[in-house]
Every structure is written in C-alpha cells, then in structure tokens.
Design a protein around this motif. Structure first.
Motif, PDB file in Angstrom:
ATOM      1  N   PHE A 367     -20.726 -45.853  11.291  1.00 59.45           N
ATOM      2  CA  PHE A 367     -20.724 -45.048  12.509  1.00 59.45           C
ATOM      3  C   PHE A 367     -21.847 -44.020  12.444  1.00 59.45           C
ATOM      4  O   PHE A 367     -22.454 -43.786  11.387  1.00 59.45           O
ATOM      5  N   ASP A 368     -22.125 -43.413  13.579  1.00 60.64           N
ATOM      6  CA  ASP A 368     -23.125 -42.341  13.675  1.00 60.64           C
ATOM      7  C   ASP A 368     -22.426 -41.026  13.374  1.00 60.64           C
ATOM      8  O   ASP A 368     -21.713 -40.485  14.207  1.00 60.64           O
ATOM      9  N   PHE A 369     -22.637 -40.474  12.167  1.00 58.51           N
ATOM     10  CA  PHE A 369     -21.878 -39.287  11.804  1.00 58.51           C
ATOM     11  C   PHE A 369     -22.460 -38.000  12.382  1.00 58.51           C
ATOM     12  O   PHE A 369     -21.897 -36.922  12.212  1.00 58.51           O
ATOM     13  N   THR A 370     -23.604 -38.089  13.071  1.00 57.00           N
ATOM     14  CA  THR A 370     -24.128 -36.868  13.694  1.00 57.00           C
ATOM     15  C   THR A 370     -23.505 -36.631  15.063  1.00 57.00           C
ATOM     16  O   THR A 370     -23.759 -35.605  15.685  1.00 57.00           O
ATOM     17  N   CYS A 371     -22.711 -37.571  15.544  1.00 53.92           N
ATOM     18  CA  CYS A 371     -21.997 -37.372  16.809  1.00 53.92           C
ATOM     19  C   CYS A 371     -20.698 -36.636  16.504  1.00 53.92           C
ATOM     20  O   CYS A 371     -19.816 -37.170  15.840  1.00 53.92           O
ATOM     21  N   MET A 372     -20.609 -35.399  16.962  1.00 51.85           N
ATOM     22  CA  MET A 372     -19.427 -34.594  16.676  1.00 51.85           C
ATOM     23  C   MET A 372     -18.946 -33.917  17.948  1.00 51.85           C
ATOM     24  O   MET A 372     -19.726 -33.633  18.853  1.00 51.85           O
ATOM     25  N   THR A 373     -17.647 -33.676  17.988  1.00 47.70           N
ATOM     26  CA  THR A 373     -17.082 -32.934  19.110  1.00 47.70           C
ATOM     27  C   THR A 373     -16.351 -31.709  18.574  1.00 47.70           C
ATOM     28  O   THR A 373     -15.871 -31.706  17.435  1.00 47.70           O
ATOM     29  N   ARG A 374     -16.286 -30.689  19.394  1.00 51.97           N
ATOM     30  CA  ARG A 374     -15.556 -29.482  19.013  1.00 51.97           C
ATOM     31  C   ARG A 374     -14.987 -28.864  20.272  1.00 51.97           C
ATOM     32  O   ARG A 374     -15.493 -29.073  21.368  1.00 51.97           O
ATOM     33  N   SER A 375     -13.920 -28.112  20.089  1.00 54.25           N
ATOM     34  CA  SER A 375     -13.307 -27.421  21.215  1.00 54.25           C
ATOM     35  C   SER A 375     -14.005 -26.083  21.426  1.00 54.25           C
ATOM     36  O   SER A 375     -14.378 -25.411  20.462  1.00 54.25           O
ATOM     37  N   GLU A 376     -14.196 -25.706  22.689  1.00 55.70           N
ATOM     38  CA  GLU A 376     -14.826 -24.422  22.970  1.00 55.70           C
ATOM     39  C   GLU A 376     -13.907 -23.263  22.622  1.00 55.70           C
ATOM     40  O   GLU A 376     -14.377 -22.148  22.406  1.00 55.70           O
ATOM     41  N   ASN A 377     -12.608 -23.507  22.594  1.00 56.86           N
ATOM     42  CA  ASN A 377     -11.669 -22.444  22.243  1.00 56.86           C
ATOM     43  C   ASN A 377     -10.596 -23.012  21.330  1.00 56.86           C
ATOM     44  O   ASN A 377     -10.335 -24.212  21.295  1.00 56.86           O
ATOM     45  N   ALA A 378      -9.981 -22.136  20.549  1.00 58.67           N
ATOM     46  CA  ALA A 378      -9.004 -22.568  19.553  1.00 58.67           C
ATOM     47  C   ALA A 378      -7.575 -22.475  20.047  1.00 58.67           C
ATOM     48  O   ALA A 378      -6.678 -23.041  19.433  1.00 58.67           O
ATOM     49  N   ALA A 379      -7.354 -21.764  21.151  1.00 62.81           N
ATOM     50  CA  ALA A 379      -5.982 -21.563  21.622  1.00 62.81           C
ATOM     51  C   ALA A 379      -5.979 -21.258  23.106  1.00 62.81           C
ATOM     52  O   ALA A 379      -7.016 -20.912  23.692  1.00 62.81           O
ATOM     53  N   LEU A 380      -4.823 -21.376  23.725  1.00 62.71           N
ATOM     54  CA  LEU A 380      -4.615 -20.933  25.098  1.00 62.71           C
ATOM     55  C   LEU A 380      -3.122 -20.723  25.304  1.00 62.71           C
ATOM     56  O   LEU A 380      -2.289 -21.108  24.477  1.00 62.71           O
ATOM     57  N   VAL A 381      -2.796 -20.096  26.411  1.00 62.74           N
ATOM     58  CA  VAL A 381      -1.399 -19.852  26.768  1.00 62.74           C
ATOM     59  C   VAL A 381      -1.140 -20.461  28.136  1.00 62.74           C
ATOM     60  O   VAL A 381      -1.964 -20.331  29.051  1.00 62.74           O
ATOM     61  N   ARG A 382      -0.024 -21.130  28.273  1.00 63.57           N
ATOM     62  CA  ARG A 382       0.403 -21.651  29.571  1.00 63.57           C
ATOM     63  C   ARG A 382       1.681 -20.935  29.981  1.00 63.57           C
ATOM     64  O   ARG A 382       2.548 -20.657  29.138  1.00 63.57           O
ATOM     65  N   GLU A 383       1.787 -20.655  31.265  1.00 63.58           N
ATOM     66  CA  GLU A 383       2.998 -20.014  31.773  1.00 63.58           C
ATOM     67  C   GLU A 383       3.439 -20.723  33.045  1.00 63.58           C
ATOM     68  O   GLU A 383       2.625 -21.046  33.912  1.00 63.58           O
ATOM     69  N   HIS A 384       4.752 -20.962  33.133  1.00 62.13           N
ATOM     70  CA  HIS A 384       5.310 -21.570  34.333  1.00 62.13           C
ATOM     71  C   HIS A 384       6.707 -21.008  34.554  1.00 62.13           C
ATOM     72  O   HIS A 384       7.566 -21.087  33.664  1.00 62.13           O
ATOM     73  N   ASN A 385       6.900 -20.416  35.716  1.00 57.84           N
ATOM     74  CA  ASN A 385       8.200 -19.806  36.046  1.00 57.84           C
ATOM     75  C   ASN A 385       8.693 -18.850  34.959  1.00 57.84           C
ATOM     76  O   ASN A 385       9.875 -18.807  34.623  1.00 57.84           O
TER      77      ASN A 385
END
Length: 904
Positions: A367-385
């Motif tokens: 595989f091409d090991f220079t292809c990498m992904t990362r998340s722009e943020n490490a956490a978030l909060v969801r709220e519903h009702n």
C-alpha cells in the motif's frame, strides 16, 4: 515455582491459569466467564475486580493484584470514584480502544466495549517506545506473555498486545461484547430534562446492549469508522510503496540465532541495497525485521523495481489505480517479499512459510503508506432534548500514524490517556465547552510527540497531560473557539457538504460585533480615540496604539505618539506587534493610514489577531492591569520572529563588514587610477517596503487575505515565498533577506555564505523519526492552508461584491472569514513549532560536522601542520563558536517562550 497441592486442585486456580495463557479472543472470554461462574461473582467494574481479589487467593494471581492495585491507587482515579456515575461505550477492541477502556474502568466508570469480530488476527509487529513498555509492565504484561520485551529489540505483535489488554480490561470489570457492530447513535426516547442518555444502533439489533444508555462514547474503530460530526482530512505525500509480510515462526534454534534488523535505510547503507538490487533486482529504500509470534518484515519498495519484477502490472498516475488488486500480480508480490526477507537475513532463516491473515490468505500487504487521514478535532458534544453526549476519538480514527516510525501504538496510548482525562473532567462537572477546548489544546501536541520531546521520567506518566507533555498550555484553545464542536439536535450530516455545515455552525455567533465591542472597550478613555467602525476610526494610528498600550504599556509611550505622522505611527506599531507579540501585518502602514473601504477586511482580520492574543475571559469585568504575554497560537510565531530578527541582524553585520572591506579595496584601486569616490548607499538602491498588501511582492498577482503572508514588510502568496537562487520553499524563521538586492534566500544560498566546506562524514542519526514526522506534518499543514485559502478567497469576493447581498448576509460571511483566520493562525503556530525543531536539528548537525572537522586538525601533530591547516583550524573554531552561540540564543528564546506560556 511448585504449586501447593491444595491450590493445584482448586478448580478456580486451574481456570485462572488457562485464562492467563489463553491465546485466542474467544478462549479468553470463555475462561473469564467460567472463572466468574466458578467463584460465584456477579457485578461489573471495580466491584467485580475487588470480588475477584477477595475470592481468588492464589499465588499466581497475587502478583497481578499487586501491580493492578498499585496502578489503581494513583491519585488521578480518586480511589475509583472519579467517574463513578459515568456510563461509557467504547467501540473497537484494538490496542487503543482496550487501553482507553482500562483507564475509564480505573476511574470508576461503567465501561461497555463492542467489537465486531470474534478473533484477534493481526500479525504485524509494533515498535514500542520506552513509556509504552513501562506502561504495559505496570499492567502485568509479563504475567500474560512471558516473552514480553525479552529480545534485542522492543516490540510486540498487535495480536499479543490485544490479548494482554483484553485480559486486564476483563479483570477490571470492563464488559466486552464480540460480534456486535456499532451502526449509529440515537438519544433515549424517554429522556427528560437531561436525566437520560444516548443509545447505540447495533447489528444485530437483537443485542441486549441496544437498551444500554451512556453519556460518553469513545470511538476506536479504526480509520474507516468515525462517528457523525467529525471532519477528517486526507493527505498524500510523494509516493512511497510499503510492503508488510509475516512468516510463521517455529521458534527453532536456527530461527532464534538470526539477528533482527531495527531499521536499515538506503542513505546509511548504500552497499547493502545496491547488492540486493544487483543480485535480485529488488530495489528498496529501507527494511525492518522483527521477530515475535511471526517473522515480520516491513520494507519500502521503489515503483520501477515493482514494475520490472512484474508485481505491478501497469504504471498508472493515480495511486489507487496503481495499487489496486486488479493491477497487482499477487504471486509476484509474494516472491518479491520472500526474496527480500531471505536476502536481508543472509538466507539464514529456514524455509520461509507465510503466516495467514484473517481471510486465510498469505499475510502480505502492499500500500501507499504516505496516504494518511486524521481528524480535525479529537472530541465533540451532542445534545438532544437536554441529553448530552461526549464523543472522543482514539487510535487510527483520530490520526493515522506514519507507521514505519512505530508511532501508532505510542500516540494511540497517549490519546487514550488524554481521552480518559477528558472524561474525568466531564464527570467532574466542567462546562462542556471548557472540556472540549482543553481536549483540543492537548490534541495539538499529539502529532509532534516523540520519546525526545515528552517527559523522560516515564514512571510518572498518568492520564494527567502535565505528567507527559512538557510545558503544555491547557488553555491554548479557548472555549469560544470550539463552539462548532457542540452540536444540538439530530440534523443529519451530508458527507459531501460536511465542511460547509461545520463552517456555518462555527460562526453562528456574531464575531464581527464581538470584535468591534472589544476594540471599543479596550480603547475607551484614550486621548483622541473613538472607535465606531473599522475604517476612519483607525487612520491616525492612535486607536492601534491605545489597543496595544492597554494590554502592554511596556511596549510604547502613548502620550508621545504623534498623530500628525500616521504612516510612521502605523509602521512603528506593525513592527512592534510583529517583533514583540508575534502578530504579522495584513496591511501596509500606508494602507493603515488611509484605510479605504476595500482595506476594511484586512484591518478586521489584523485586529482579530490582537483579540485572540489579548482577550480576557467573558466573566472578567475589567481588563487586567498586568502586562499580558502572547500565548497559544502566538507563542511559537513570536519565538520564530525573534529568531529571524537575530538571524537577519547577524547577516546584516556580516554583510556590512564584507561591504566595508570591499569599499576599502575599491577606494584604493580608484585612488590608484584617479576615479572619484562613490558614497556608500549609492551603489544599489534597495527597493522600498511594499505600499500595497494585495499585490504579491514576487509574482505581482492579486493576493487575498487568507492567502497573504508577510516578511520584512513585503506581502506575498505563501507559495511564492521562495529562495531567489534555488526556488526552495521558504518559511517563517528559516530564510535570509538581502536588503541591498531585495531578494529572499534559503540559508544555503545567501549571497555571502561561509566559504569553508563542511566535512562529508556521515552525520549522526536524527532523533528517531523526527525529520520524517516533521516533513509529513508540514505537508499536511500546507494542504490545509490551501483548503482554507480557497474558502477565504470565495468569502472575500462575496464581501467585496459592490452589488452586494443583504447586510445580515455579509455579516454572516464576515463571521465565517474570521473563523477561517482563526484556523489559519492555529496552523501557523503549529508550523512555527515545527520550524523551531528544524532550527534545533540544523544547528545540532552543523555543530557535529564542525566538531568532526576540528577534531581532525586538533589531533594533527603541530609540527606537521601547514600554514593553511592553521588558518582552516582557526576558521572552523570561529564557526563552531558561532554555532554554539546560536544554539544558546535558541535556548534563551525558547525559555522566554516557555515562561510566557506558563504565565498565560
């Protein structure tokens, strides 16, 4: 050790021994269930652990209880009550998911872990950092796996690591469920006033866990699984094709005697790789060999070699097509990997037999090991009702590692600790935005961690970030910067437009009005200053002076400012802000003094940087009277600004000295032939500072605000900032500027570089992986910069449209632009931190080279030295002293930066 007869005959003891040595996931779970049934134990969490301790008074277990008790006794866990009312769901039983589950259990939370498979089948072997080894030993790793870190190299197979962590997690009361797949989230239908929680959509939907309510979700499901709401980005570097392969290890004497290879790179052993190519046609960049459950090889192969050997059938420009299964001859790949493995071990391994992967096929992957992904943020909060859910990422779904460096498991464990710390803060009642801001502040450090820049005393590591990351600023990111990570409602996210949705959420507030009000409050009461807008209120320069004076009265005497010379006033403040605050100019002093309507966007962008550097907390009623130091996104930029200033001064002095010598010689020659003297300064007219910020200094084309960079008072596209001679990309803190010709250069091609040639001996190896990691992250940052620039250009064009949209629409666009500026500033800070490391490594290498050269002359007999040798020795010594002084200056400025961060 012999076992007493009464203990040997105890069924529970025999079951425990089987549990300790179980080598399959299902076997481990089966033995543990049988053990609990035999002892009549029920319950979960630490209650189950204490029950096991009381019921299993067995010599083999006591040593393990001792280690786990010591671990659980750390103050961070508060005797297992820190998260006693918290319910967690962990998705994924990889090493990082299991490690996070263990920490959450030690905090006293109820922890349920889901795994979609029912077996551990990953053979690949992981390199372990010192802290990872210490951490695993503290969890009793050698009780489960006697060969743990007993070889010449520190590594372990992923499968064995998972087995160790699974057993520890079960003992600490983590509820593990296999063959259950996470499909999504739903809030509990009976949630009232935030008293309920959230549930998981599972497959099969008949799972009893479908009714489990939790308020924390930790995803460790790998790079292909990320919960809704997280934005990911992919980066690709120059093509590098990795091959991993595993062969069965029969543990014979012949196999034991074959030496492992910690890592051989072409640049350090060209003869080995040339011989490999000459004899086999295999062309590699590097190769590693680890011996564990399998014989594990990982190598980087050159594309042309793979084409010639028939592994890749057809050369294609698209990387995915190039390495697609249809374009790869599987049999040729197996032969290629086996031949490389045999050659690198001098054909001393017995007949190699491929281990099998989870599909029952030979365990070889390319595989091409220079292809990498990362998340722009490490956490978030969801709220519903009213029901809040904290979501965090660990492992590959947070950031995929640069795998040849062994960073995956180390940073994975660090992220697991960080996630546990976040949950601890959440359980303590910390406001959600503060929890998120702190988590993102810590996340900024993760991609740069190495054994060299984390605390050396690994025995003190805990989930508290301060025990692991030196000089960490937990308030680097503020609560109002992470509002976009607090998602309300159950609006479905369109993957194709996820970026736009996140942007709209991020600017739901009124950043424009907030900035104006802050400027008005901060400049109130100053002579001749009345801020009512972002145009005419700023032309005299007094408003900017008042803004800086309010927070840093040590930088200027406001009463002495002359309002009759606005250009000079603005130039003074632009220079002061850049050199003392790390805030780079966006407009020229001439534009600031005239402040036409088109320049309004630039001024707002510029002032937003002061707001980030100096804003006080919302609860503060008045501005602090203590001079504030720039911190967070500004600290590293200020550091490089000072470093660059010192470098320019050094070059200027050298240039002036050389020019003075040249003028003396020229004057003598002119006098000899009767030519008139030419006053110094008339030989070459240096170009004036740019009077327009929207025209690139290099290419002359339009440069929009988000793509605008500046140095030495010139404005330009980031991509145009290149060395005049070689065209190499220049960055803040790593360039030289010639005032005489107005050109920028890299340090190698400055017009008056040192004449001495450095020795050609091989330099010392850089700290493990520092350079590749830095280059990789710099490439990622550059890609993100381009994405932000494109969004910024669109917004700026909309805002400058004379026909225009309604005022409220333009305000929304302005808020979006300010958000992008904020993201850009954060990236600039990270880039500056990387450049600091680059400076350190450059000076370290220069000192090593000069030491080698000086040692040659110092070891020479004095009687044998020629006059040229003595001159060269003195020249090298002078250069060595210069490098040492530069390193001392670097340390001094770094100390200033750390002090500012601590004060902040």
């Amino acid at each position: 050790m012999s076992v007493p007869a009464d203990e040997a005959g105890n069924p529970a003891h025999a079951i425990f021994e089987r549990f300790l040595h179980a080598g399959e996931c299902r076997e481990v779970l089966g033995c543990f269930g049988e053990l609990c049934q035999q002892l009549g134990l029920q319950g979960r969490g630490l209650q189950l652990y204490h029950g096991l301790k009381a019921a299993l008074n067995y010599w083999s277990a006591k040593a393990l209880w001792s280690k786990l008790d010591k671990k659980a006794g750390h103050k961070d866990y508060n005797q297992g009550t820190a998260c006693a009312s918290t319910k967690c769901l962990v998705v994924g039983a990889g090493p990082c998911g299991l490690r996070a589950a263990i920490e959450l259990a030690l905090l006293g939370a109820r922890v349920v872990l889901l795994e979609k498979r029912d077996s551990f089948s990953r053979n690949n072997v992981l390199h372990l950092w010192p802290f990872t080894i210490h951490d695993l030993r503290a969890l009793g790793a050698k009780k489960f796996y006697g060969r743990f870190c007993t070889g010449t190299l520190d590594h372990i197979s992923i499968r064995q690591l998972q087995l160790i962590l699974l057993k520890v997690a079960l003992l600490l009361g983590v509820e593990v469920h296999i063959n259950v797949q996470f499909k999504g989230l739903v809030p509990s239908v009976d949630t009232v006033g935030g008293q309920g929680g959230w549930r998981a959509v599972l497959q099969p939907d008949s799972s009893p866990l479908s009714h489990y309510e939790f308020d924390v979700l930790i995803s460790a499901g790998g790079g292909k699984f990320v919960p809704e709401g997280f934005k990911r980005k992919e980066t690709r570097g120059k093509l590098a094709i990795g091959i991993t392969t595993n062969f069965i290890n029969h543990h014979s004497q012949a196999e034991v005697e074959v030496a492992e290879i910690s890592g051989v790179a072409r640049i350090y052993n060209q003869k080995f790789f040339q011989n490999l190519y000459n004899k086999t046609g295999i062309d590699l960049e590097n190769i590693v060999y680890y011996k564990d459950d399998t014989h594990y090889f990982v190598m980087t192969a050159k594309k042309q070699s793979l084409l010639k050997k028939g592994v890749i059938l057809e050369d294609k420009a698209d990387i995915e097509s190039l390495l697609s299964p249809e374009n790869v001859n599987r049999d040729a790949l197996l032969s290629y990997a086996k031949e490389a493995a045999n050659f690198s071990t001098n054909y001393r391994l017995p007949e190699l037999e491929f281990a099998l992967n989870h599909r029952g096929l030979p365990d070889v992957d390319m595989f091409d090991f220079t292809c990498m992904t990362r998340s722009e943020n490490a956490a978030l909060v969801r709220e519903h009702n009213g029901a809040r859910l904290l979501l965090g990422l660990v492992g590959d779904c947070l950031v995929e590692p640069f795998w040849p460096l062994g960073t995956g498991v180390a940073r994975g464990f660090l992220a697991a600790f960080d996630a546990a710390w976040m949950v601890r803060r959440w359980a303590a009642g910390t406001p959600p935005l503060e929890v998120l801001a702190e988590r993102e502040s810590i996340y900024q450090h993760l991609s740069q961690t190495s054994p060299d820049n984390t605390h050396k005393n690994v025995s003190q590591y805990s989930i508290d970030p301060a025990t692991r990351y030196p000089n960490i600023n937990l308030q680097a990111i503020k609560a109002n910067q992470v509002r976009d990570l607090y998602l309300v409602g159950m609006v479905e996210v369109d993957h194709k437009r996820k970026s736009d949705n996140r942007l709209s959420t991020a600017v739901s507030g009124d950043a424009y009005e907030d900035l104006l009000r802050w400027c008005q409050t901060s400049t109130a009461g100053y002579r001749g200053v009345e801020v009512t807008d972002f145009t005419t209120s700023w032309t005299s320069g007094l408003a900017l002076c008042a803004l800086v004076h309010r927070f840093r009265p040590d930088l200027l005497d406001f009463d002495s400012v002359d309002p009759q010379d606005p250009v000079q006033t603005h130039q003074m403040m632009l220079d002061t802000a850049e050199q003392e605050l790390g805030i780079q100019p966006v407009l020229s002093s001439t534009e600031m003094a005239t402040m036409a309507e088109p320049d309004r966007l630039g001024l707002i962008t510029y002032l937003s940087q002061f707001y980030e550097a100096f804003k006080t907390s919302p609860e503060a009623e008045e501005v602090s009277k203590k001079p504030l130091s720039p911190h967070g996104t500004r600290g590293a930029i200020l550091f490089l600004s000072k470093l660059q200033k010192r470098r320019n001064l050094t070059h200027k002095r050298a240039q002036d000295s050389a020019q003075k010598d040249a003028e003396v010689k020229r004057s003598r020659r002119n006098a000899e032939v009767g030519l008139p003297q030419v006053p110094r300064g008339m030989l070459c007219w240096p170009p004036a500072r740019g009077e327009s910020s929207d025209a690139c200094y290099f290419c002359g084309r339009r440069v929009y605000i988000l793509e605008r960079a500046s140095a030495e008072g010139r404005f330009f596209h980031r991509g145009c900032f290149q060395c005049w001679r070689c065209g190499a990309t220049l960055r803040l803190g790593d360039y030289t500027f010639d005032e005489e010709d107005g050109h920028f250069y890299c340090s190698l091609h400055y017009p008056n570089p040192p004449s001495m040639e450095l020795p050609q001996d091989e330099p010392p190896p850089l700290p493990d992986g520092v350079a590749p990691r830095g280059r990789r992250r710099l490439e990622e940052i550059e890609v993100t910069f381009r994405e932000l620039e494109q969004q910024g250009i669109k917004l700026e064009k909309l805002l400058r449209d004379e026909d225009g949209a309604p005022a409220d629409k333009k305000t929304q666009w302005m808020n979006q632009l300010l958000y992008l500026v904020q993201k850009k500033n954060s990236l600039m800070s990270e880039e500056s931190d990387l450049m600091i490391t680059v400076q350190e490594l450059k000076l370290e290498e220069q000192q090593w080279q000069l030491d080698q050269k000086l040692r040659y002359y110092m070891n020479m007999e004095e009687s044998l030295k020629t006059p040229e040798d003595s001159v060269a020795e003195h020249e090298i010594l002078a250069q060595l002293l210069d490098v040492v002084n530069k390193r001392n200056a670097l340390i001094h400025i770094q100390d200033e930066k750390r002090l500012s961060e601590l004060q902040a």
